[in-house]
Design a protein around this motif. Sequence first.
Motif, short mmCIF file in Angstrom:
data_model
loop_
_atom_site.label_atom_id
_atom_site.label_comp_id
_atom_site.label_asym_id
_atom_site.label_seq_id
_atom_site.Cartn_x
_atom_site.Cartn_y
_atom_site.Cartn_z
N ALA A 172 0.83 -1.20 0.00
CA ALA A 172 0.00 0.00 0.00
C ALA A 172 0.87 1.25 0.00
O ALA A 172 0.61 2.20 -0.75
N GLU A 173 1.92 1.26 0.82
CA GLU A 173 2.79 2.44 0.86
C GLU A 173 3.48 2.65 -0.49
O GLU A 173 3.72 3.79 -0.90
N ALA A 174 3.78 1.57 -1.18
CA ALA A 174 4.42 1.71 -2.49
C ALA A 174 3.46 2.35 -3.49
O ALA A 174 3.85 3.21 -4.28
N VAL A 175 2.20 1.95 -3.43
CA VAL A 175 1.20 2.53 -4.33
C VAL A 175 1.00 4.01 -3.98
O VAL A 175 0.99 4.89 -4.85
N PHE A 176 0.89 4.30 -2.66
CA PHE A 176 0.69 5.68 -2.23
C PHE A 176 1.91 6.55 -2.55
O PHE A 176 1.77 7.73 -2.87
N ALA A 177 3.11 5.98 -2.45
CA ALA A 177 4.31 6.77 -2.74
C ALA A 177 4.31 7.22 -4.20
O ALA A 177 4.68 8.35 -4.52
N ARG A 178 3.87 6.34 -5.10
CA ARG A 178 3.78 6.74 -6.51
C ARG A 178 2.75 7.84 -6.67
O ARG A 178 2.97 8.82 -7.37
N SER A 179 1.62 7.66 -5.99
CA SER A 179 0.55 8.63 -6.14
C SER A 179 0.97 9.98 -5.56
O SER A 179 0.75 11.02 -6.15
N LEU A 180 1.64 9.95 -4.40
CA LEU A 180 2.12 11.20 -3.79
C LEU A 180 3.11 11.92 -4.71
O LEU A 180 3.04 13.14 -4.89
N SER A 181 3.98 11.15 -5.32
CA SER A 181 4.99 11.77 -6.19
C SER A 181 4.34 12.53 -7.34
O SER A 181 4.87 13.52 -7.83
N GLY A 182 3.16 12.07 -7.74
CA GLY A 182 2.48 12.69 -8.87
C GLY A 182 1.72 13.97 -8.53
O GLY A 182 1.31 14.70 -9.43
N HIS A 183 1.54 14.24 -7.24
CA HIS A 183 0.80 15.44 -6.84
C HIS A 183 1.73 16.66 -6.84
O HIS A 183 2.10 17.18 -5.79
#
Length: 477
Positions: A282-293
């Motif tokens: 989950a953190e890996a998915v969120f880290a990608r999503s955070l990087s995109g913001h």
Amino acid sequence: TSAQIGVTGLAVMGRNLARNFARNGFAVAVHNRTAAKTRALVEEFGHEGSFVAAESAEEFVAALERPRRLVVMVKAGEPTDAVIREFAPLLEPGDMIIDGGNAHFADTRRREQELREQGIHFVGTGVSGGEEGALNGPSIMPGGSAESYATLGPMLEKISAKAADGSPCVTHCGPDGAGHFVKMVHNGIEYADMQLIAEAYHLLRTVAGYEPAQIADIFRTWNTGRLDSYLIEITAEVLSHVDAATGKPFVDVVQDQAEQKGTGRWTVQIALDLGVPVSGIAEAVFARSLSGHSELREASRDLAGPKAAALGETEAAAFADQVEQALYASKIVSYTQGFHEIQAGSDEYGWNIDLGAVAAIWRGGCIIRAAFLDRIRAAYDARADLPSLLSDKGFAEEIGAAQDDWRAVLVAATQQGVPTPGFSAALAYYDALRAERLPAALTQGQRDYFGAHTYRRTDREGSFHTLWGGDRSEVPA
Ligand code: NBP
């Protein structure tokens, strides 16, 4: 002409898979919605084996020996349904449709059921290894009926990757959606592996002060040890690459916004439904999503952070060794979580998935291939009902030996303000599993207070409720 197998959908994956079948001596019928791609394939690679080019669906089906084996390699989702609608009416009982795309396992279950009513075997099959794997040997995760696997299995074994001991990287995962479920979790673990490697890089760069080329060398060294894996190997390649236009390290000229196609997200969504804690994934998915913001990051750039002091040369080398320990320990946790999800899916849907066999077929061909998977296979071979990878004696000892360094790395990361969501989530999971008592008891108290949700006691059977608004006496629920 009669072909033993057909491939429809001749983009990078389908084309290479068709060539792989042909190179292994199978006569292959090939078809694509846009017929130009079919002609191009045969023109360019026809010499590699026996191809039968089909322009229409009818021609394609007629070219296949019975029972027909029809591999679909089109874009996942609606295109797959469109192809099934087109071909199913042309097929006969006993024929097989093998979907090698990245389908959601729930779609695979639906399609399998619908086609079963027609007597057609629908074989949802995970294929990993990208275009290179499709050509030279992927890791293959078929689901579907045992009956279809009896004739299909030996063909897949031929075209699959081979592990170091020579065994083919393919196994019948289980009925209906089992194969696509296993592939989904494979991708989730891949996300976690990539995130952990990225965090290790970030720490080596920021805390230890190494340049990308030096970090590439560190990864090359790690790749000769227990972290030996495809992802570590390509990480060293990417880090040592220099941008031709600017002469700068390639990683410094690429935008730091990671993208995703969805299989990692599915792994987490399904884990939430099954109640399986896959915090590292989950953190890996969120880290990608955070990087995109980018707007959020832009607006937050002035937030206060710690003053970082770079390490000296000797300290940096010692720190790199600690990061290796942290990476390895966190990796054990990611796999523990991923295998837990496969077990939970298997229980929920009655798939009876052999976890050791799954580890074995990931040893070659796929993106997460690694020496490490041999260890996982051995753990499940020794005990098929292992409650968790962390209950394997070998892994427990290794992670225990790594924990001091793992904690030290997270102290440094925290003090220097380097985000390490993957390492941190992994350690939190480890510590939560170890804990004699968790604060979940307090959570239960709160739930009982505001919602009369009741609780169980440590010393007596049954459910209880405390009369919080009254005299605070306890009543059985
Ligand atoms: P794409 O996912 O880009 O799909 C392109 C293919 O789908 C073309 O053959 C296209 O035909 C066909 N197609 C589409 Br789009 N809509 C169609 C429709 N309505 N009817 C019939 N055909 C249709 O190809 P890919 O990258 O080769 O991937 C194929 C599958 O393998 C996907 O499910 C993917 O998720 C999976 N996968 C990919 C990788 C990878 O590394 N790329 C790895 C593992 C799995 P056209 O030529 O007529 O447009």
